[in-house]
Motif scaffolding. Structure first.
Motif, PDB file in Angstrom:
ATOM      1  N   VAL A  38       3.352   1.041   9.903  1.00 59.77           N
ATOM      2  CA  VAL A  38       3.770   0.937   9.220  1.00 59.77           C
ATOM      3  C   VAL A  38       2.480   0.619   8.327  1.00 59.77           C
ATOM      4  O   VAL A  38       1.826  -0.018   8.272  1.00 59.77           O
ATOM      5  CB  VAL A  38       4.369   0.061   9.216  1.00 59.77           C
ATOM      6  N   VAL A  39       3.241   1.178   6.537  1.00 60.25           N
ATOM      7  CA  VAL A  39       2.450   0.860   5.925  1.00 60.25           C
ATOM      8  C   VAL A  39       2.005  -0.624   5.740  1.00 60.25           C
ATOM      9  O   VAL A  39       2.611  -1.727   5.354  1.00 60.25           O
ATOM     10  CB  VAL A  39       2.254   1.730   4.919  1.00 60.25           C
ATOM     11  N   PRO A  40       0.712  -1.197   5.338  1.00 66.20           N
ATOM     12  CA  PRO A  40       0.520  -2.495   5.121  1.00 66.20           C
ATOM     13  C   PRO A  40       0.818  -3.014   3.883  1.00 66.20           C
ATOM     14  O   PRO A  40       0.521  -2.302   2.816  1.00 66.20           O
ATOM     15  CB  PRO A  40      -1.406  -2.245   5.574  1.00 66.20           C
ATOM     16  N   ILE A  41       1.053  -4.119   3.543  1.00 64.42           N
ATOM     17  CA  ILE A  41       1.253  -4.851   2.724  1.00 64.42           C
ATOM     18  C   ILE A  41      -0.407  -6.506   2.579  1.00 64.42           C
ATOM     19  O   ILE A  41      -0.380  -6.684   4.139  1.00 64.42           O
ATOM     20  CB  ILE A  41       2.595  -6.155   2.428  1.00 64.42           C
ATOM     21  N   CYS A  42      -1.055  -6.074   1.788  1.00 60.28           N
ATOM     22  CA  CYS A  42      -1.897  -7.237   1.290  1.00 60.28           C
ATOM     23  C   CYS A  42      -2.110  -7.756   0.309  1.00 60.28           C
ATOM     24  O   CYS A  42      -1.599  -7.181  -0.996  1.00 60.28           O
ATOM     25  CB  CYS A  42      -3.015  -5.540   1.378  1.00 60.28           C
ATOM     26  N   PHE A  43      -2.869  -8.992   0.068  1.00 54.97           N
ATOM     27  CA  PHE A  43      -3.214  -9.496  -0.832  1.00 54.97           C
ATOM     28  C   PHE A  43      -3.726  -8.964  -2.040  1.00 54.97           C
ATOM     29  O   PHE A  43      -4.598  -8.093  -1.492  1.00 54.97           O
ATOM     30  CB  PHE A  43      -3.651 -11.213  -0.639  1.00 54.97           C
TER      31      PHE A  43
ATOM     32  N   LEU B  49       1.075  -1.123  -0.497  1.00 55.13           N
ATOM     33  CA  LEU B  49       0.296   0.271  -0.063  1.00 55.13           C
ATOM     34  C   LEU B  49       0.860   1.006  -0.360  1.00 55.13           C
ATOM     35  O   LEU B  49       0.048   2.639  -0.223  1.00 55.13           O
ATOM     36  CB  LEU B  49      -0.970  -0.272   1.207  1.00 55.13           C
ATOM     37  N   SER B  50       2.199   1.365   0.304  1.00 54.89           N
ATOM     38  CA  SER B  50       2.844   2.777   0.269  1.00 54.89           C
ATOM     39  C   SER B  50       3.157   2.815  -0.633  1.00 54.89           C
ATOM     40  O   SER B  50       3.354   4.069  -1.806  1.00 54.89           O
ATOM     41  CB  SER B  50       4.828   1.956   0.850  1.00 54.89           C
TER      42      SER B  50
END
Ligand code: ZN
Length: 308
Positions: free
Chosen positions: A301-306, A51-52
């Motif tokens: 912290v900017v999420p990392i998502c599927f 998402l960053s």
């Protein structure tokens, strides 16, 4: 006033009206085309969304972006749905102000399914030896050993996030309400032991999986509405696939799939995951060689998502 003057005034008024309407239309068209671009990018991304890369400005945009919900208005804000009236303490203060880390290489080690005394103690010892902070997405455990381990995680600077109370996929994903009930039980237990509310979580099986396909949008929207941030992963030790993985296999798997500036690494410290603990020194040293610093997740912290 003469008829001519009236005509002039009316013409001016009509022109102004046309101008305002056009400006508004253009404004919203641009706004939505920007959002649509993001949707398209996400839809076309079959694996992961960092998402960053998307410049999220607020929670609604984040929710819309992740869920692509058409009836978001109904779901998001008013709390009128039946499950939104439940669990009144299940809220956290969160403005979703993510901190961008730019080109800095950061590795977030995450451990799911613990604590399990024999494994988690070993993991904590190794993290301490290397002075590495990590994140534990824990299960509900009520034994005295496990309660001590929750506390030790916090005392040693790690983050605790919610994973699940029952870890029973078919049960927790049977409805949004069932998920909330399970989540609430685990979150309340953590808060009772460590004295602070956990603010982040990891969905069992990841944010979208074969068990929650029909409810994941409502589920994600509801958890974001309540202020909780969730994290999927972009690197995995494959240490919970059901196939035997030696410590070397796990370390190789992690280090060979590392590569982006931000690694969120999925590992497990539940019962039986001794090989993961054994792999940890090689993982840490390998990441250091690749130039990574380590960090514990928190909701900045900017999420990392599927991507879906
Ligand atoms: Zn799990």
């Amino acid at each position: 006033m003469s008829v001519r003057t009236w005509k002039k005034i009316i013409t001016l008024f009509v022109l102004l009206l046309i101008l305002t309407t056009t400006a508004t239309t253009v404004f919203f068209a641009v706004k939505y085309s920007k959002l649509n671009d993001k949707y398209t990018q996400i839809i076309n991304n079959e694996n992961l969304v960092d998402l960053s890369d998307y410049g999220i400005e607020n929670r609604d945009e984040l929710t819309e972006l992740i869920c692509r919900i058409e009836n978001l208005d109904q779901i998001k804000a008013d709390g009128s749905l039946e499950y939104q009236k439940q669990y009144s303490s299940l809220y956290v203060e969160n403005d979703f102000n993510f901190v961008e880390t730019g080109d800095k290489k950061i590795c977030y080690l995450t451990f799911d399914d613990g604590p399990a005394p024999e494994v988690t103690e070993c993991v904590l010892d190794i993290l301490k030896k290397y002075d590495v902070k990590a994140t534990f997405f824990v299960l509900y455990k009520d034994g005295s050993e496990e309660r001590k381990l929750y506390q030790r995680m916090i005392d040693e600077g790690h983050t605790i996030g919610v994973h699940s109370a029952s870890h029973d996929y078919s049960k927790i994903y049977s409805s949004v309400d069932a998920f909330l009930a399970d989540f609430n039980r685990c979150a309340a237990q953590i808060e009772e032991v460590i004295g602070v509310k956990p603010e982040i979580f990891r969905f069992p099986g990841g944010s979208i999986n074969s068990y929650n396909e029909s409810i994941y949008q409502q589920l994600i929207a509801e958890m974001l509405r309540r202020g909780y941030t969730y994290y999927d992963w972009n690197v995995s030790g494959n240490d919970a696939t059901g196939y035997y993985m030696s410590a070397d296999d796990i370390a190789d798997q992690v280090l060979s799939s590392s590569g982006s500036n931000r690694n969120i690494v999925l590992l497990h410290d539940g019962r039986g995951h001794d090989a993961t603990a054994e792999a940890l020194p090689a993982i840490i040293e390998g990441m250091m060689k690749q130039g990574y610093e380590f960090g514990a997740l928190d909701n900045s912290v900017v999420p990392i998502c599927f991507g879906y």
